[in-house]
Design an enzyme around this catalytic site. Sequence first.
Site, PDB file in Angstrom:
ATOM      1  N   HIS A 122       6.181 -41.623 -18.249  1.00  0.00           N
ATOM      2  CA  HIS A 122       5.528 -42.811 -18.814  1.00  0.00           C
ATOM      3  C   HIS A 122       5.370 -43.916 -17.765  1.00  0.00           C
ATOM      4  O   HIS A 122       5.826 -45.047 -17.939  1.00  0.00           O
ATOM      5  CB  HIS A 122       6.336 -43.308 -20.029  1.00  0.00           C
ATOM      6  CG  HIS A 122       5.547 -44.182 -20.963  1.00  0.00           C
ATOM      7  ND1 HIS A 122       5.462 -45.553 -20.794  1.00  0.00           N
ATOM      8  CD2 HIS A 122       4.829 -43.903 -22.080  1.00  0.00           C
ATOM      9  CE1 HIS A 122       4.723 -46.079 -21.768  1.00  0.00           C
ATOM     10  NE2 HIS A 122       4.329 -45.090 -22.566  1.00  0.00           N
ATOM     11  N   ASP A 177      -1.327 -44.195 -27.468  1.00  0.00           N
ATOM     12  CA  ASP A 177      -1.083 -43.261 -26.366  1.00  0.00           C
ATOM     13  C   ASP A 177      -0.010 -42.235 -26.713  1.00  0.00           C
ATOM     14  O   ASP A 177       0.291 -41.352 -25.903  1.00  0.00           O
ATOM     15  CB  ASP A 177      -0.719 -44.018 -25.081  1.00  0.00           C
ATOM     16  CG  ASP A 177       0.508 -44.905 -25.219  1.00  0.00           C
ATOM     17  OD1 ASP A 177       0.683 -45.517 -26.282  1.00  0.00           O
ATOM     18  OD2 ASP A 177       1.295 -44.995 -24.256  1.00  0.00           O
ATOM     19  N   HIS A 178       0.526 -42.330 -27.937  1.00  0.00           N
ATOM     20  CA  HIS A 178       1.524 -41.356 -28.395  1.00  0.00           C
ATOM     21  C   HIS A 178       1.050 -40.541 -29.601  1.00  0.00           C
ATOM     22  O   HIS A 178       1.687 -39.543 -29.943  1.00  0.00           O
ATOM     23  CB  HIS A 178       2.838 -42.056 -28.736  1.00  0.00           C
ATOM     24  CG  HIS A 178       3.521 -42.650 -27.543  1.00  0.00           C
ATOM     25  ND1 HIS A 178       4.615 -42.086 -26.930  1.00  0.00           N
ATOM     26  CD2 HIS A 178       3.221 -43.759 -26.815  1.00  0.00           C
ATOM     27  CE1 HIS A 178       4.977 -42.828 -25.893  1.00  0.00           C
ATOM     28  NE2 HIS A 178       4.140 -43.851 -25.812  1.00  0.00           N
ATOM     29  N   HIS A 197       1.904 -46.067 -31.547  1.00  0.00           N
ATOM     30  CA  HIS A 197       0.950 -46.551 -30.549  1.00  0.00           C
ATOM     31  C   HIS A 197       0.021 -45.400 -30.146  1.00  0.00           C
ATOM     32  O   HIS A 197       0.438 -44.234 -30.067  1.00  0.00           O
ATOM     33  CB  HIS A 197       1.675 -47.110 -29.332  1.00  0.00           C
ATOM     34  CG  HIS A 197       2.123 -48.535 -29.524  1.00  0.00           C
ATOM     35  ND1 HIS A 197       3.103 -49.121 -28.754  1.00  0.00           N
ATOM     36  CD2 HIS A 197       1.698 -49.495 -30.402  1.00  0.00           C
ATOM     37  CE1 HIS A 197       3.270 -50.380 -29.157  1.00  0.00           C
ATOM     38  NE2 HIS A 197       2.437 -50.624 -30.145  1.00  0.00           N
ATOM     39  N   HIS A 215      11.467 -51.597 -29.060  1.00  0.00           N
ATOM     40  CA  HIS A 215      10.077 -51.694 -28.637  1.00  0.00           C
ATOM     41  C   HIS A 215       9.338 -52.658 -29.568  1.00  0.00           C
ATOM     42  O   HIS A 215       9.938 -53.208 -30.503  1.00  0.00           O
ATOM     43  CB  HIS A 215       9.439 -50.299 -28.654  1.00  0.00           C
ATOM     44  CG  HIS A 215       8.116 -50.206 -27.955  1.00  0.00           C
ATOM     45  ND1 HIS A 215       7.868 -50.808 -26.743  1.00  0.00           N
ATOM     46  CD2 HIS A 215       6.957 -49.570 -28.294  1.00  0.00           C
ATOM     47  CE1 HIS A 215       6.621 -50.555 -26.371  1.00  0.00           C
ATOM     48  NE2 HIS A 215       6.053 -49.814 -27.310  1.00  0.00           N
ATOM     49  N   ASP A 225       9.090 -45.337 -26.408  1.00  0.00           N
ATOM     50  CA  ASP A 225       9.054 -46.452 -25.493  1.00  0.00           C
ATOM     51  C   ASP A 225      10.187 -47.394 -25.837  1.00  0.00           C
ATOM     52  O   ASP A 225      10.443 -47.636 -27.009  1.00  0.00           O
ATOM     53  CB  ASP A 225       7.735 -47.200 -25.614  1.00  0.00           C
ATOM     54  CG  ASP A 225       6.531 -46.383 -25.154  1.00  0.00           C
ATOM     55  OD1 ASP A 225       6.726 -45.222 -24.720  1.00  0.00           O
ATOM     56  OD2 ASP A 225       5.397 -46.865 -25.263  1.00  0.00           O
ATOM     57  N   HIS A 227       6.582 -43.243 -32.089  1.00  0.00           N
ATOM     58  CA  HIS A 227       6.016 -44.445 -32.698  1.00  0.00           C
ATOM     59  C   HIS A 227       4.506 -44.301 -32.767  1.00  0.00           C
ATOM     60  O   HIS A 227       3.934 -43.324 -32.260  1.00  0.00           O
ATOM     61  CB  HIS A 227       6.435 -45.695 -31.925  1.00  0.00           C
ATOM     62  CG  HIS A 227       5.936 -45.768 -30.518  1.00  0.00           C
ATOM     63  ND1 HIS A 227       6.326 -44.879 -29.527  1.00  0.00           N
ATOM     64  CD2 HIS A 227       5.073 -46.638 -29.912  1.00  0.00           C
ATOM     65  CE1 HIS A 227       5.745 -45.199 -28.393  1.00  0.00           C
ATOM     66  NE2 HIS A 227       4.973 -46.257 -28.597  1.00  0.00           N
TER      67      HIS A 227
END
Length: 312
Positions: free
Chosen positions: A268, A66-67, A64, A139, A210, A62
């Site tokens: 995570h 942090d990914h 976000h 998510h 996530d 996805h």
Amino acid sequence: MQITFLGTSSGVPTRSRNVSSVALRLPQRGELWLFDCGEGTQHQVLRSELKIGQLTRIFITHLHGDHIFGLMGLLATCGLAGNTTRVDIYGPPNLEDYLQGCRRYSHTHFSYPVQVHVVQPGVVYEDDEFIVSCDRLHHRVTTFGYRIAEKDRSGRFDIEKAKSLAIPPGRVYGQLKRGETVTLLDGRQIDGKDLCGPTEVGRKIAYCTDTVYCENAVSLAQDADVLIHEATFAHQDAELAFQRLHSTSTMAAQTALAAEAKQLIMTHFSPRYAPGNPIEFKDLLSEARAIFPNTQMAYDFFSYEVPRRRDL
């Protein structure tokens, strides 16, 4: 098949844990696949034994930060290194828009082809050895989990037995190795299965992050040799997990149990559980093992060799 964790923190990096990225090394074909690419992933690759020149595929769950915040830097470095021939990237809608914006405003030019594939539930990649499929997770934004399935292979071909049956070498050996039935020039019919050892069952890996607990994660992890699953929160903080649509350690364990996975590796983790806090990472591990004993807790640069079924 070797899994290396390049980032195991959620949201933000810490001194000991970078944000999300998992590498899958396929030594039999000299390839490296990445799953997610958080900020600093290329630094983590350089600190590991992985070779950035072997990178061929990147799978994004996805959008976000942090990914994905490490994606553009990694791709730019691959171009400067000059030994990357092509990278295929798989991920949700708008991933290509994100990369195009980064390239436009940073004036970055890739010296090799980069192909972005928008994924939908189902098969996203297949070749002679692997099938990669995905499904939606639960998510706050569109998020996909991935399943990597190695195809079954015929068992070891017994050349000495073939010679003892006076089977002439050549193309017929290839047919027999594939388990086919062959009619020889003298009229004999030989079943290739009689000359091959037990079928080597392909290994299976699921990557789910996530997400809060959901049935699609269970389906992706069904009978997996390894389930990599997020465990952002401790069981005590389940209310937070539901609010933010993340998993607790017990949700990860329940997913592995329901899927009848062989091994669970949690990742995570929220920095709130660092050593010295009322609840620590070791407590999350204990919670998960109470439900699914075959659980490990990932840390940065932790590597895991996925065993073949015959090795279990």
